[in-house]
Design a protein around this motif. Sequence first.
Motif, short mmCIF file in Angstrom:
data_model
loop_
_atom_site.label_atom_id
_atom_site.label_comp_id
_atom_site.label_asym_id
_atom_site.label_seq_id
_atom_site.Cartn_x
_atom_site.Cartn_y
_atom_site.Cartn_z
N LYS A 51 53.08 25.15 45.28
CA LYS A 51 52.09 27.11 45.71
C LYS A 51 51.91 26.96 43.83
O LYS A 51 52.42 26.81 43.76
CB LYS A 51 52.90 28.10 46.03
N ALA A 52 49.97 27.13 44.09
CA ALA A 52 49.81 27.81 43.00
C ALA A 52 48.75 29.03 42.48
O ALA A 52 47.81 29.03 43.58
CB ALA A 52 48.68 26.32 42.48
N TRP A 53 49.61 29.45 42.22
CA TRP A 53 49.07 31.20 42.19
C TRP A 53 47.55 31.07 40.97
O TRP A 53 48.13 30.75 39.08
CB TRP A 53 50.54 31.71 41.45
N ILE A 54 46.78 31.66 41.29
CA ILE A 54 45.71 31.32 40.36
C ILE A 54 45.15 33.17 39.81
O ILE A 54 44.88 33.85 40.86
CB ILE A 54 44.67 30.72 40.85
N SER A 55 45.21 33.20 38.85
CA SER A 55 44.04 34.78 38.37
C SER A 55 42.90 34.14 37.92
O SER A 55 42.73 33.28 36.84
CB SER A 55 45.13 34.39 37.26
N VAL A 56 41.95 34.96 38.73
CA VAL A 56 40.49 34.96 37.70
C VAL A 56 39.97 36.09 37.59
O VAL A 56 40.38 37.41 38.17
CB VAL A 56 39.52 35.10 39.28
N LEU A 57 39.86 36.34 36.13
CA LEU A 57 38.88 37.30 36.21
C LEU A 57 37.95 37.87 36.19
O LEU A 57 36.89 36.85 35.74
CB LEU A 57 38.85 37.22 33.82
N GLU A 102 45.13 41.58 37.03
CA GLU A 102 44.61 42.73 37.55
C GLU A 102 45.11 43.91 37.10
O GLU A 102 44.50 44.67 36.80
CB GLU A 102 43.73 42.23 37.85
N TYR A 103 46.25 43.93 37.78
CA TYR A 103 46.60 44.89 38.48
C TYR A 103 47.74 46.11 37.18
O TYR A 103 47.55 46.83 37.22
CB TYR A 103 48.78 44.64 39.72
N GLY A 104 48.32 44.66 35.99
CA GLY A 104 48.45 45.22 34.89
C GLY A 104 47.74 45.97 34.39
O GLY A 104 47.69 47.40 33.17
N VAL A 105 46.33 45.03 33.95
CA VAL A 105 45.20 46.28 33.58
C VAL A 105 45.18 47.61 33.43
O VAL A 105 44.73 48.25 33.19
CB VAL A 105 44.01 45.03 33.20
N SER A 106 44.86 47.50 35.17
CA SER A 106 44.56 48.41 35.71
C SER A 106 45.98 50.14 35.52
O SER A 106 45.75 50.75 35.20
CB SER A 106 44.65 48.89 37.02
N MET A 107 47.05 49.66 35.79
CA MET A 107 48.24 49.85 35.10
C MET A 107 48.05 50.58 33.60
O MET A 107 48.38 52.18 34.02
CB MET A 107 49.69 49.04 35.57
N SER A 108 47.67 49.75 32.95
CA SER A 108 47.76 50.40 31.31
C SER A 108 46.49 51.48 31.76
O SER A 108 47.04 52.16 30.48
CB SER A 108 47.94 49.13 30.74
N LYS A 109 45.49 50.93 31.90
CA LYS A 109 44.42 52.03 31.71
C LYS A 109 44.98 53.03 32.46
O LYS A 109 44.86 54.06 31.78
CB LYS A 109 43.49 51.39 32.28
N LEU A 110 45.37 52.90 33.32
CA LEU A 110 46.21 54.70 34.07
C LEU A 110 46.80 55.34 32.70
O LEU A 110 46.77 56.95 32.79
CB LEU A 110 46.56 54.57 35.32
N ILE A 111 48.23 54.86 32.32
CA ILE A 111 49.26 55.16 31.56
C ILE A 111 47.92 56.37 30.57
O ILE A 111 48.22 57.02 30.31
CB ILE A 111 49.35 53.65 31.03
N ASP A 112 47.18 54.94 29.99
CA ASP A 112 46.34 55.47 28.45
C ASP A 112 45.62 56.57 28.91
O ASP A 112 45.73 57.35 28.13
CB ASP A 112 45.45 54.05 28.14
N ASP A 113 44.96 56.70 29.73
CA ASP A 113 44.66 57.74 30.85
C ASP A 113 45.33 59.11 31.14
O ASP A 113 45.27 60.32 29.99
CB ASP A 113 43.94 58.11 32.37
#
Length: 127
Positions: A51-57, A102-113
């Motif tokens: 199983k290969a987990w792939i992340s796409v920006l 992607e989830y981590g980036v969105s959570m970080s943005k919410l925390i900053d807001d």
Amino acid sequence: MRKHSIKNTRINGEVQRELANIIRGEIKDPRIHPMTSVVAVEVAPDLKTCKAWISVLGNEQAQQDTIAGLKSAEGFIRRKLAHTINLRNTPEIRFVLDQSIEYGVSMSKLIDDVNSHSEKREDEHED
């Protein structure tokens, strides 16, 4: 062989490194987004499946296109893996879209807001 033995961990790391090199440098499919990374790889102890987990920006369409491109290039990727990694069996690869970055980036943005909003409220109360 245990599931998380040292040998299996080493094989996972080696397959992940080679898979990233193959995706980055050798696949010419235009569907595969240039900002594609291999987040994790889990090779079964019998070396038959992987199983290969792939992340796409990118957006949702770029993610779906990249997974489709990788699935269609699976035979090519397996052949390249067989040439670079000396294993008894070359595992059959299953690509899984990983959205944890992607989830981590969105959570970080919410925390900053929330933090900036609370700082504004504190400034208003001090006046």
